[in-house]
Design a protein around this motif. Structure first.
Motif, mmCIF file in Angstrom:
data_model
loop_
_atom_site.group_PDB
_atom_site.id
_atom_site.type_symbol
_atom_site.label_atom_id
_atom_site.label_comp_id
_atom_site.label_asym_id
_atom_site.label_seq_id
_atom_site.Cartn_x
_atom_site.Cartn_y
_atom_site.Cartn_z
ATOM 1 N N ALA A 64 4.730 -0.422 -4.116
ATOM 2 C CA ALA A 64 4.196 -0.079 -5.437
ATOM 3 C C ALA A 64 5.182 0.794 -6.205
ATOM 4 O O ALA A 64 5.415 0.582 -7.397
ATOM 5 N N VAL A 65 5.779 1.754 -5.512
ATOM 6 C CA VAL A 65 6.759 2.642 -6.152
ATOM 7 C C VAL A 65 7.980 1.840 -6.606
ATOM 8 O O VAL A 65 8.477 2.012 -7.721
ATOM 9 N N LYS A 66 8.442 0.936 -5.743
ATOM 10 C CA LYS A 66 9.600 0.108 -6.075
ATOM 11 C C LYS A 66 9.286 -0.819 -7.248
ATOM 12 O O LYS A 66 10.104 -0.982 -8.155
ATOM 13 N N ALA A 67 8.085 -1.404 -7.246
ATOM 14 C CA ALA A 67 7.689 -2.307 -8.332
ATOM 15 C C ALA A 67 7.650 -1.575 -9.670
ATOM 16 O O ALA A 67 7.913 -2.175 -10.718
ATOM 17 N N MET A 68 7.332 -0.288 -9.622
ATOM 18 C CA MET A 68 7.281 0.504 -10.852
ATOM 19 C C MET A 68 8.627 1.156 -11.172
ATOM 20 O O MET A 68 8.743 1.900 -12.142
ATOM 21 N N LYS A 69 9.633 0.880 -10.319
ATOM 22 C CA LYS A 69 10.994 1.397 -10.495
ATOM 23 C C LYS A 69 11.032 2.924 -10.617
ATOM 24 O O LYS A 69 11.700 3.486 -11.479
ATOM 25 N N LEU A 70 10.300 3.568 -9.680
ATOM 26 C CA LEU A 70 10.259 5.027 -9.655
ATOM 27 C C LEU A 70 11.170 5.561 -8.557
ATOM 28 O O LEU A 70 11.399 4.887 -7.558
ATOM 29 N N ASN A 71 11.664 6.761 -8.738
ATOM 30 C CA ASN A 71 12.422 7.453 -7.701
ATOM 31 C C ASN A 71 11.454 7.783 -6.575
ATOM 32 O O ASN A 71 10.414 8.396 -6.806
ATOM 33 N N GLU A 72 11.793 7.408 -5.352
ATOM 34 C CA GLU A 72 10.883 7.529 -4.205
ATOM 35 C C GLU A 72 10.339 8.934 -3.992
ATOM 36 O O GLU A 72 9.228 9.113 -3.529
ATOM 37 N N ARG A 73 11.101 9.949 -4.306
ATOM 38 C CA ARG A 73 10.681 11.328 -4.059
ATOM 39 C C ARG A 73 10.270 12.075 -5.323
ATOM 40 O O ARG A 73 10.202 13.298 -5.325
ATOM 41 N N SER A 74 9.949 11.349 -6.362
ATOM 42 C CA SER A 74 9.555 11.992 -7.626
ATOM 43 C C SER A 74 8.054 12.227 -7.673
ATOM 44 O O SER A 74 7.287 11.638 -6.912
ATOM 45 N N MET A 75 7.634 13.080 -8.584
ATOM 46 C CA MET A 75 6.206 13.338 -8.765
ATOM 47 C C MET A 75 5.466 12.071 -9.204
ATOM 48 O O MET A 75 4.390 11.782 -8.668
ATOM 49 N N PRO A 76 6.004 11.282 -10.144
ATOM 50 C CA PRO A 76 5.312 10.030 -10.480
ATOM 51 C C PRO A 76 5.139 9.111 -9.264
ATOM 52 O O PRO A 76 4.092 8.473 -9.103
ATOM 53 N N ALA A 77 6.134 9.067 -8.386
ATOM 54 C CA ALA A 77 6.017 8.247 -7.175
ATOM 55 C C ALA A 77 4.910 8.786 -6.275
ATOM 56 O O ALA A 77 4.135 8.012 -5.710
#
Length: 166
Positions: A64-77
């Motif tokens: 899900a994090v990858k699909a949303m192109k988020l940094n793995e260790r970020s607050m949005p992730a």
């Protein structure tokens, strides 16, 4: 890392089960009742552990994090991971708890209880449970992740403390 994942699943499952059982018991309108709480806690713990052992949470959350192109260790992730976990665990646990509660109430009343429709009970409980579980997941995940690594005898990845479940 598999050991870390198992420890994490157990810690999260027991914690979520406890919190959701307590929430359900306290919002039932009857006040705290020990026997229904214990039955709910036991049943939801078993369900949580089964989900935790069957569903590869790290893969699902990372996907899900990858699909949303988020940094793995970020607050949005972290917010997305908590939401994914919440949406996997909470509806199943809530459904089982509503079925259990309805069965107990009907048994204790010898079939004479006046209960709201199943859908009303489920949706009300699900909304409350989703909010409570999301907050609990956000709070305890980083703490349990550190504890899981320590208990498994694994050094956490370099850099920031681990925030995802492995």
């Amino acid at each position: 890392m598999k050991k870390v994942g198992i420890i994490m699943s157990v810690l999260m499952g027991v914690t979520l089960s406890f919190c959701l059982s307590l929430t359900g018991n306290l919002t039932s309108g009857e006040g705290f009742q020990l026997v229904p709480f214990l039955l709910s806690f036991a049943a939801s713990t078993v369900i949580s552990l089964i989900i935790g052992l069957i569903v590869p949470m790290k893969k699902v959350e990372d996907g899900a994090v990858k699909a949303m192109k988020l940094n793995e260790r970020s607050m949005p992730a972290n917010l997305v991971k908590a939401l994914v976990s919440d949406l996997i665990y909470t509806p199943v646990i809530t459904l089982a708890m509503i079925i259990l509660v309805r069965a107990l109430v009907m048994k204790m009343s010898h079939g004479h209880a006046q209960l709201p429709p199943f859908a009303v009970m489920f949706i009300k409980s699900l909304i409350i449970s989703l909010v409570v579980a999301y907050i609990i997941i956000l709070i305890v995940t980083p703490v349990f992740m550190k504890l899981s690594f320590k208990l498994a005898g694994v050094n956490p990845p370099a850099g920031k403390p681990p925030v995802d479940r492995s």
